[in-house]
Design an enzyme around this catalytic site. Sequence first.
Site, PDB file in Angstrom:
ATOM      1  N   ASP A  34       4.348 -30.255   6.076  1.00 34.88           N
ATOM      2  CA  ASP A  34       5.735 -29.882   6.320  1.00 34.88           C
ATOM      3  C   ASP A  34       6.302 -30.923   7.292  1.00 34.88           C
ATOM      4  OD1 ASP A  34       8.071 -28.788   7.446  1.00 34.88           O
ATOM      5  OD2 ASP A  34       7.359 -26.746   7.079  1.00 34.88           O
ATOM      6  N   GLU A  85     -14.023 -45.147  22.045  1.00 39.14           N
ATOM      7  CA  GLU A  85     -14.761 -44.414  21.022  1.00 39.14           C
ATOM      8  C   GLU A  85     -14.609 -45.115  19.679  1.00 39.14           C
ATOM      9  OE1 GLU A  85     -12.147 -40.670  21.761  1.00 39.14           O
ATOM     10  OE2 GLU A  85     -12.767 -40.585  19.689  1.00 39.14           O
ATOM     11  N   CYS A 117     -11.908 -39.618  25.072  1.00 42.39           N
ATOM     12  CA  CYS A 117     -10.722 -40.330  25.566  1.00 42.39           C
ATOM     13  C   CYS A 117     -10.744 -40.611  27.064  1.00 42.39           C
ATOM     14  CB  CYS A 117      -9.457 -39.548  25.217  1.00 42.39           C
ATOM     15  SG  CYS A 117      -9.194 -39.387  23.450  1.00 42.39           S
ATOM     16  N   THR A 207      -9.410 -27.116  20.654  1.00 39.61           N
ATOM     17  CA  THR A 207      -8.776 -28.332  21.169  1.00 39.61           C
ATOM     18  C   THR A 207      -7.760 -28.056  22.279  1.00 39.61           C
ATOM     19  OG1 THR A 207      -7.267 -28.218  19.318  1.00 39.61           O
ATOM     20  CG2 THR A 207      -9.103 -29.739  19.109  1.00 39.61           C
ATOM     21  N   HIS A 240      -3.294 -36.979  30.104  1.00 40.52           N
ATOM     22  CA  HIS A 240      -3.696 -37.449  28.782  1.00 40.52           C
ATOM     23  C   HIS A 240      -2.696 -36.901  27.757  1.00 40.52           C
ATOM     24  CE1 HIS A 240      -5.978 -38.627  25.359  1.00 40.52           C
ATOM     25  NE2 HIS A 240      -6.193 -37.386  24.967  1.00 40.52           N
ATOM     26  N   LYS A 245       3.776 -33.108  23.263  1.00 40.38           N
ATOM     27  CA  LYS A 245       4.019 -31.753  23.755  1.00 40.38           C
ATOM     28  C   LYS A 245       3.030 -31.330  24.846  1.00 40.38           C
ATOM     29  CE  LYS A 245       2.886 -28.016  21.431  1.00 40.38           C
ATOM     30  NZ  LYS A 245       2.739 -26.987  20.394  1.00 40.38           N
ATOM     31  N   ASN A 272      -1.368 -41.520  19.998  1.00 42.90           N
ATOM     32  CA  ASN A 272      -2.435 -41.258  20.959  1.00 42.90           C
ATOM     33  C   ASN A 272      -3.419 -42.425  20.914  1.00 42.90           C
ATOM     34  OD1 ASN A 272      -4.511 -40.339  22.544  1.00 42.90           O
ATOM     35  ND2 ASN A 272      -5.016 -38.565  21.262  1.00 42.90           N
TER      36      ASN A 272
END
Lengths: 354, 134
Positions: A34, A85, A117, A207, A240, A245, A272
């Site tokens: 979407d 990474e 990260c 997460t 981070h 958001k 990111n």
Amino acid sequence: MTSSRFRVGIVGWGAYIPVYRIKAKEIARQWGFDDRVTDSIWIEEKAVAGADEDTVTMGWYAARSALLRAGVNPGDIGAVFVGTESKPYAVKPSSTIIADALGISAKKLSTDLEFACRAGSEGIRISVSLVESGAVRYGLAIGSDTAQANPGDVLELTASSGAAAYLVGPADESVAVFESLVTYVTDTPDFWRRDGSRYPAHGEGFTGEPAYFHHIVSAVKMLMNESGLKPSDFDYAVFHQPNGKFPLQVGRMLGFPREKVLPGIVTPWIGNTYNASALLGLAKILENSKPGQRILVAPFGSGAGADAISVLVTDKVLERVGKAPTVEELIARKKYISYAEYAKFRNLIHRNLW
Amino acid sequence: MKHSISIFWRLKDNHYKIYVTKCGDCGRVAPLKRLKCPYCGSRNVEHIESRGFGELINYTVSYYRTEGSEQYLPRVVGLVKLDEGPVIIGEITDVDLNELSIGTRVEAVLRKYSSEDPNGLIYYGLKFIPVIKK
């Protein structure tokens, strides 16, 4: 693990963002998302490394800018760490390639660090300890990633490429001094990539709350408790940024007003950059800061852990900003590419090679 | 493109840095590290590391295909006049062919020369991009 430090600081910093960009909505359309999903996590576009770029080449550029700003002799650098990474080699350090290409002496500590990260910020913490103990005069910590995401995974909307580098050294040469550093780590199954697997996986329910928010909030509260500092003591807070958001949300949870968090947000325009994410935000803040200002930076890495670091800006920052490209200049430099070009650059197309 | 690991490693310093030779007698500057000045023959020379900035003075576009090189094609090969004076050959990257123009300010950056064999070595060296900081 806490320490108050005024003897060590950031002597130079550097950033790198590849020139190529792909619109997040193009990726969303490619895989039948979407359209509104990109708005819901606030991602506009992401940076894509070119075919001849990787963690080493991007880390080299950021580190070279850090050395240009610092104006130090590369021979005086006693440690080089690369947090990533997306190592180009599973076995063969990226840090030695970057160090040799920069002319850094062979007499040094040098290794690649992995903690999703936040390995780059772990490199900063180790460098601070090495400089403070007198083991080295300068330590170079680099965060660099060509972030992988399984094509079609929601992670692909944000996973991007970029690098940031910090030269840590004596406080009297620094653009910002380390005031307080803490780290909070646990075993959390939020995101991982198995050995030999091309793309990472993530534990859906893990997460957000138990990973990103819990670790950053815990680390920052630990720093506040141990240092006696309050959100009102900080001029900026950088977190981070897996998307646009989350940092605003975690800032709210910790009592930081939006106007202290927004200036350090870079992810909506570059994606990111994993190990460079919070460190690019810090670089952007440094480039716009005034002497005497206090900055909180809180990188996060899955697996999981967060650092909370308080730095105080010195008057040396003003003379060093213009010596290398700024984050804002790197964000403004861009060429849009299609999904097909992105797939070619990031090696997503299977071909017979020989 | 296939490289010899040993030759590439021995020449590493020349892939990672750009050097020029300045003559202490005639004052001219020549590309690369040299034992003698190519202009006056003097051995009174100094090797200087270039800052890596210069101007694109000409270029050609190569579509020459070798196995596994497709990801990097086409390649732009340029003549760059370094700020220190000498003209050197270098690959120009991060550019669209329709944007290329003589006179563009360029800077040297570390990039992959080749990495086609997934089990082989990755070869890094300097290329040029249009300068980031105008």
